[in-house]
Design an enzyme around this catalytic site. Structure first.
Site, PDB file in Angstrom:
ATOM      1  N   HIS A 157      86.596 -17.482 115.620  1.00  0.00           N
ATOM      2  CA  HIS A 157      85.214 -18.255 115.012  1.00  0.00           C
ATOM      3  C   HIS A 157      84.434 -18.200 116.141  1.00  0.00           C
ATOM      4  O   HIS A 157      84.371 -18.101 117.445  1.00  0.00           O
ATOM      5  CB  HIS A 157      85.719 -19.660 114.840  1.00  0.00           C
ATOM      6  CG  HIS A 157      86.411 -19.658 113.219  1.00  0.00           C
ATOM      7  ND1 HIS A 157      87.658 -19.492 113.266  1.00  0.00           N
ATOM      8  CD2 HIS A 157      85.968 -19.615 112.168  1.00  0.00           C
ATOM      9  CE1 HIS A 157      87.902 -19.301 111.920  1.00  0.00           C
ATOM     10  NE2 HIS A 157      87.236 -19.674 111.207  1.00  0.00           N
ATOM     11  N   HIS A 158      83.008 -18.377 115.710  1.00  0.00           N
ATOM     12  CA  HIS A 158      81.768 -18.727 116.733  1.00  0.00           C
ATOM     13  C   HIS A 158      82.195 -19.806 117.595  1.00  0.00           C
ATOM     14  O   HIS A 158      83.056 -20.942 117.363  1.00  0.00           O
ATOM     15  CB  HIS A 158      80.675 -19.161 115.770  1.00  0.00           C
ATOM     16  CG  HIS A 158      80.832 -20.029 114.845  1.00  0.00           C
ATOM     17  ND1 HIS A 158      80.498 -21.440 115.338  1.00  0.00           N
ATOM     18  CD2 HIS A 158      81.148 -20.160 113.664  1.00  0.00           C
ATOM     19  CE1 HIS A 158      80.911 -22.081 114.027  1.00  0.00           C
ATOM     20  NE2 HIS A 158      81.160 -21.308 112.993  1.00  0.00           N
ATOM     21  N   LYS A 162      82.106 -23.779 116.744  1.00  0.00           N
ATOM     22  CA  LYS A 162      83.181 -24.361 115.983  1.00  0.00           C
ATOM     23  C   LYS A 162      83.790 -25.559 116.715  1.00  0.00           C
ATOM     24  O   LYS A 162      84.242 -25.526 117.611  1.00  0.00           O
ATOM     25  CB  LYS A 162      84.276 -23.469 115.405  1.00  0.00           C
ATOM     26  CG  LYS A 162      85.133 -24.100 114.107  1.00  0.00           C
ATOM     27  CD  LYS A 162      85.806 -22.869 113.454  1.00  0.00           C
ATOM     28  CE  LYS A 162      86.821 -23.391 112.766  1.00  0.00           C
ATOM     29  NZ  LYS A 162      86.170 -24.441 111.504  1.00  0.00           N
TER      30      LYS A 162
END
Length: 239
Positions: free
Chosen positions: A134-135, A138
């Site tokens: 994820h980015h 997060k």
């Protein structure tokens, strides 16, 4: 008649995207948006809200859900952080009030199908690991989607203890399944479920490119929750 909807967490990244997209839904009426400083219970009562979409924080989500139910509205929750024990308590409250609720670790239909197919594959492949990426903004790790995937796969296997690896680089164990979390700029939402057996591997992967991938699932949940009088955990139970 349109379904009256409040977005709780309207100033957050997910809340803003939901706000932008909900206007195209002729049967969903956005009656208000709330943030940290707002009185959620009062807003529900004054707007006669039917549904409250919650994208807030893991620290506040359980309290928010209780307020929504006790105020007579139906929560549609995409916030991570609820334990299975808390979900059971919310389900009991829903049944007492005869109100529906939906809690989904992921509202992307593609991600839900990935979890469903991974559960089916677990019949045939006993060994599996999960990699979720994820980015960098997060907050939680492992992701709610990865934890839910491990729970679903765990239902198909003999129980394994969540004993940590001696080497922490091997990941965190959930339902006996190693989960590896990656957080980097340039990523959005990606998960691979990798099964291994003699002479072969099977990878089931989902890639979400932006937050718009969750909109169909969120709006479907807003409609479906009106038909329920109990809590549903996981969008796969609505498909």
């Amino acid at each position: 008649m349109a379904i009256n909807v409040i977005i709780n967490g309207i100033n957050g990244k997910m809340g803003r995207v939901v706000k932008e997209n909900i206007t195209a839904q002729s049967d969903l009426e956005l009656v208000s948006g709330t943030g940290r400083q707002d009185d959620l219970a009062k807003t529900i009562q004054t707007t006669h809200a039917d549904v409250v979409i919650d994208f807030t924080t893991p620290q506040s989500v359980f309290h928010n859900a209780e307020i929504i139910i006790q105020s007579g509205a139906r929560p549609v929750i995409g916030t991570t952080g609820l334990t299975l024990e808390q979900i059971a308590l919310l389900d009991k409250q829903c049944r007492n009030k005869k109100l529906g609720a939906i809690v989904a670790p992921n509202f992307s239909v593609g991600a839900v199908l990935m979890m469903k197919y991974a559960k089916e594959a677990a019949h045939y492949f006993p060994d599996v690991e999960i990699i979720e990426m994820h980015h960098s903004q997060k907050i939680d790790a492992p992701s709610g989607t990865a934890i839910k995937t491990a729970q679903m796969i765990g239902e198909m296997r003999s129980s394994k203890k969540d004993e940590p690896f001696k080497d922490r680089a091997r990941g965190e164990i959930k339902n006996g399944i190693p989960i590896h979390s990656i957080r980097l700029p340039g990523l959005f939402s990606h998960q691979s479920v990798i099964f291994g057996s003699n002479g072969e591997t099977l990878t089931i992967r989902h890639d979400g490119m932006d937050r718009n991938c969750t909109m169909p699932g969120i709006f479907m949940a807003c409609r479906k929750v009106m038909e329920l009088d109990y809590l549903v955990y996981g969008l796969e139970n609505l498909l």
